[in-house]
Design a protein around this motif. Structure first.
Motif, PDB file in Angstrom:
ATOM      1  N   VAL A   8     -22.739 -81.322  24.337  1.00 54.12           N
ATOM      2  CA  VAL A   8     -21.496 -81.648  23.631  1.00 54.12           C
ATOM      3  C   VAL A   8     -21.679 -82.919  22.803  1.00 54.12           C
ATOM      4  CG1 VAL A   8     -19.091 -82.348  23.947  1.00 54.12           C
ATOM      5  CG2 VAL A   8     -20.013 -80.462  25.282  1.00 54.12           C
ATOM      6  N   ASN A   9     -22.347 -83.913  23.366  1.00 51.60           N
ATOM      7  CA  ASN A   9     -22.580 -85.156  22.624  1.00 51.60           C
ATOM      8  C   ASN A   9     -23.441 -84.917  21.391  1.00 51.60           C
ATOM      9  OD1 ASN A   9     -21.180 -87.389  23.882  1.00 51.60           O
ATOM     10  ND2 ASN A   9     -22.437 -86.984  25.680  1.00 51.60           N
ATOM     11  N   VAL A  10     -24.447 -84.061  21.506  1.00 51.54           N
ATOM     12  CA  VAL A  10     -25.300 -83.742  20.355  1.00 51.54           C
ATOM     13  C   VAL A  10     -24.465 -83.094  19.252  1.00 51.54           C
ATOM     14  CG1 VAL A  10     -27.185 -82.244  19.560  1.00 51.54           C
ATOM     15  CG2 VAL A  10     -27.465 -83.614  21.627  1.00 51.54           C
ATOM     16  N   LEU A  11     -23.634 -82.131  19.626  1.00 51.76           N
ATOM     17  CA  LEU A  11     -22.789 -81.465  18.632  1.00 51.76           C
ATOM     18  C   LEU A  11     -21.836 -82.448  17.967  1.00 51.76           C
ATOM     19  CD1 LEU A  11     -21.877 -78.106  20.403  1.00 51.76           C
ATOM     20  CD2 LEU A  11     -23.460 -78.446  18.508  1.00 51.76           C
ATOM     21  N   ALA A  12     -21.223 -83.317  18.761  1.00 49.72           N
ATOM     22  CA  ALA A  12     -20.273 -84.288  18.201  1.00 49.72           C
ATOM     23  C   ALA A  12     -20.980 -85.250  17.254  1.00 49.72           C
ATOM     24  CB  ALA A  12     -19.583 -85.051  19.324  1.00 49.72           C
ATOM     25  N   ALA A  13     -22.137 -85.756  17.665  1.00 49.59           N
ATOM     26  CA  ALA A  13     -22.876 -86.703  16.820  1.00 49.59           C
ATOM     27  C   ALA A  13     -23.340 -86.040  15.532  1.00 49.59           C
ATOM     28  CB  ALA A  13     -24.062 -87.277  17.587  1.00 49.59           C
ATOM     29  N   ALA A  14     -23.864 -84.826  15.646  1.00 51.43           N
ATOM     30  CA  ALA A  14     -24.359 -84.125  14.456  1.00 51.43           C
ATOM     31  C   ALA A  14     -23.217 -83.798  13.503  1.00 51.43           C
ATOM     32  CB  ALA A  14     -25.094 -82.857  14.869  1.00 51.43           C
ATOM     33  N   SER A  15     -22.089 -83.377  14.047  1.00 54.58           N
ATOM     34  CA  SER A  15     -20.965 -83.053  13.162  1.00 54.58           C
ATOM     35  C   SER A  15     -20.416 -84.301  12.486  1.00 54.58           C
ATOM     36  CB  SER A  15     -19.861 -82.315  13.927  1.00 54.58           C
ATOM     37  OG  SER A  15     -19.255 -83.146  14.869  1.00 54.58           O
ATOM     38  N   GLN A  16     -20.572 -85.446  13.141  1.00 55.53           N
ATOM     39  CA  GLN A  16     -20.125 -86.709  12.559  1.00 55.53           C
ATOM     40  C   GLN A  16     -21.088 -87.185  11.469  1.00 55.53           C
ATOM     41  OE1 GLN A  16     -20.415 -90.423  14.948  1.00 55.53           O
ATOM     42  NE2 GLN A  16     -18.164 -90.378  14.842  1.00 55.53           N
ATOM     43  N   LYS A  17     -22.378 -86.997  11.673  1.00 59.53           N
ATOM     44  CA  LYS A  17     -23.382 -87.506  10.744  1.00 59.53           C
ATOM     45  C   LYS A  17     -23.819 -86.484   9.696  1.00 59.53           C
ATOM     46  CE  LYS A  17     -25.326 -90.596  14.234  1.00 59.53           C
ATOM     47  NZ  LYS A  17     -25.033 -91.887  13.657  1.00 59.53           N
ATOM     48  N   GLY A  18     -23.582 -85.213   9.972  1.00 60.11           N
ATOM     49  CA  GLY A  18     -24.055 -84.169   9.078  1.00 60.11           C
ATOM     50  C   GLY A  18     -22.923 -83.458   8.357  1.00 60.11           C
ATOM     51  N   GLU A  58     -37.916 -84.620   6.544  1.00 61.44           N
ATOM     52  CA  GLU A  58     -37.774 -86.039   6.921  1.00 61.44           C
ATOM     53  C   GLU A  58     -36.343 -86.344   7.363  1.00 61.44           C
ATOM     54  OE1 GLU A  58     -39.764 -88.667   7.516  1.00 61.44           O
ATOM     55  OE2 GLU A  58     -41.429 -87.284   7.245  1.00 61.44           O
ATOM     56  N   LYS A  59     -35.377 -85.789   6.655  1.00 63.17           N
ATOM     57  CA  LYS A  59     -33.973 -85.985   7.032  1.00 63.17           C
ATOM     58  C   LYS A  59     -33.701 -85.372   8.401  1.00 63.17           C
ATOM     59  CE  LYS A  59     -32.142 -86.062   2.331  1.00 63.17           C
ATOM     60  NZ  LYS A  59     -31.342 -85.325   1.348  1.00 63.17           N
ATOM     61  N   ALA A  60     -34.292 -84.211   8.662  1.00 66.39           N
ATOM     62  CA  ALA A  60     -34.108 -83.562   9.966  1.00 66.39           C
ATOM     63  C   ALA A  60     -34.735 -84.403  11.079  1.00 66.39           C
ATOM     64  CB  ALA A  60     -34.702 -82.157   9.953  1.00 66.39           C
ATOM     65  N   LYS A  61     -35.904 -84.984  10.809  1.00 59.96           N
ATOM     66  CA  LYS A  61     -36.544 -85.858  11.811  1.00 59.96           C
ATOM     67  C   LYS A  61     -35.650 -87.060  12.117  1.00 59.96           C
ATOM     68  CE  LYS A  61     -41.414 -84.870  10.970  1.00 59.96           C
ATOM     69  NZ  LYS A  61     -42.708 -85.420  10.542  1.00 59.96           N
ATOM     70  N   GLN A  62     -35.101 -87.661  11.082  1.00 64.34           N
ATOM     71  CA  GLN A  62     -34.238 -88.823  11.260  1.00 64.34           C
ATOM     72  C   GLN A  62     -32.964 -88.455  12.022  1.00 64.34           C
ATOM     73  OE1 GLN A  62     -34.923 -92.016  10.707  1.00 64.34           O
ATOM     74  NE2 GLN A  62     -32.947 -92.528  11.593  1.00 64.34           N
ATOM     75  N   LEU A  63     -32.364 -87.344  11.658  1.00 67.86           N
ATOM     76  CA  LEU A  63     -31.144 -86.916  12.335  1.00 67.86           C
ATOM     77  C   LEU A  63     -31.418 -86.572  13.798  1.00 67.86           C
ATOM     78  CD1 LEU A  63     -28.129 -86.398  12.198  1.00 67.86           C
ATOM     79  CD2 LEU A  63     -28.630 -84.085  11.364  1.00 67.86           C
ATOM     80  N   THR A  64     -32.559 -85.968  14.063  1.00 70.40           N
ATOM     81  CA  THR A  64     -32.928 -85.656  15.451  1.00 70.40           C
ATOM     82  C   THR A  64     -32.935 -86.929  16.286  1.00 70.40           C
ATOM     83  OG1 THR A  64     -34.244 -83.736  14.769  1.00 70.40           O
ATOM     84  CG2 THR A  64     -34.702 -84.659  16.952  1.00 70.40           C
ATOM     85  N   LYS A  65     -33.513 -87.995  15.737  1.00 67.22           N
ATOM     86  CA  LYS A  65     -33.537 -89.279  16.451  1.00 67.22           C
ATOM     87  C   LYS A  65     -32.123 -89.813  16.663  1.00 67.22           C
ATOM     88  CE  LYS A  65     -38.019 -90.717  14.664  1.00 67.22           C
ATOM     89  NZ  LYS A  65     -38.702 -91.620  13.739  1.00 67.22           N
ATOM     90  N   GLU A  66     -31.294 -89.692  15.632  1.00 66.56           N
ATOM     91  CA  GLU A  66     -29.941 -90.254  15.692  1.00 66.56           C
ATOM     92  C   GLU A  66     -29.028 -89.529  16.677  1.00 66.56           C
ATOM     93  OE1 GLU A  66     -28.392 -90.348  11.708  1.00 66.56           O
ATOM     94  OE2 GLU A  66     -29.960 -91.709  11.009  1.00 66.56           O
TER      95      GLU A  66
END
Length: 188
Positions: free
Chosen positions: A30-40, A148-156
């Protein structure tokens, strides 16, 4: 009731099941989904639909949940709808796994690294058609261009508590509103 209640209504246990997880990992997912939806660009429902189409195969080749979500966000940013994104990613993974060049196999180098290697090879459109197929070559190009963007987002989005923090903020706001209402009622 979980502090993550607003997110759990959009979250399905099938997301965890596709990655061989159990209910103890629900907060992570759930945290991954929330963070990704916020940043992506893709929201939680977008990611959920795309994951339902691509999650099983992504997991089978060793892709982490976070990495899958980060790559799906790249397709969302390019304006792809959720169903197409998930189906495209599943098809592209399957086609990459059939390649004789191990540098393009997600099971060998990782999903995002496979896309990075495609981008670094400076392939032609015809090469992408041969690798990813006629239907999804453009999505493969997008993923390669945005590795590169996917790598960065994965870390975030790895190890985040975004949903918990948002739920606390919402609860604090609700508590404050209820106190204001009670005060107003008392004054009345």
């Amino acid at each position: 009731r979980s502090t993550l209640f607003p997110y759990t209504t959009l979250f399905r246990s099938s997301y965890i099941n596709q990655f061989g997880g159990d209910s103890t990992q629900a907060e992570r997912f759930v945290n991954v989904l929330a963070a990704a939806s916020q940043k992506g660009a893709g929201d939680i429902s977008y990611l959920g639909e795309a994951i339902s189409k691509s999650g099983v195969l992504a997991n089978a080749v060793g892709t982490s949940y976070e990495e899958l979500v980060a790559n799906l966000e790249q397709l969302a940013a390019a304006g792809m709808d959720a169903s197409t994104s998930g189906t495209a990613l599943r098809s592209i993974i399957a086609n990459l796994e059939k390649q004789s060049n191990n540098e393009y196999k997600p099971s060998v180098v990782g999903l995002t690294q496979a896309f990075q290697n495609l981008g670094d090879a400076h392939l032609s459109t015809v090469d992408y058609v041969n690798i990813a197929g006629k239907q999804f070559f453009s999505q493969a190009m997008i993923l390669a261009d945005n590795a590169e963007k996917a790598k960065q987002l994965t870390k975030e989005i790895t190890g985040t508590n975004t949903a918990e923090e948002q739920a606390k903020t919402n609860t604090d706001n609700l508590d404050g509103s209820l106190k204001s209402l009670a005060s107003a009622w008392e004054g009345l």
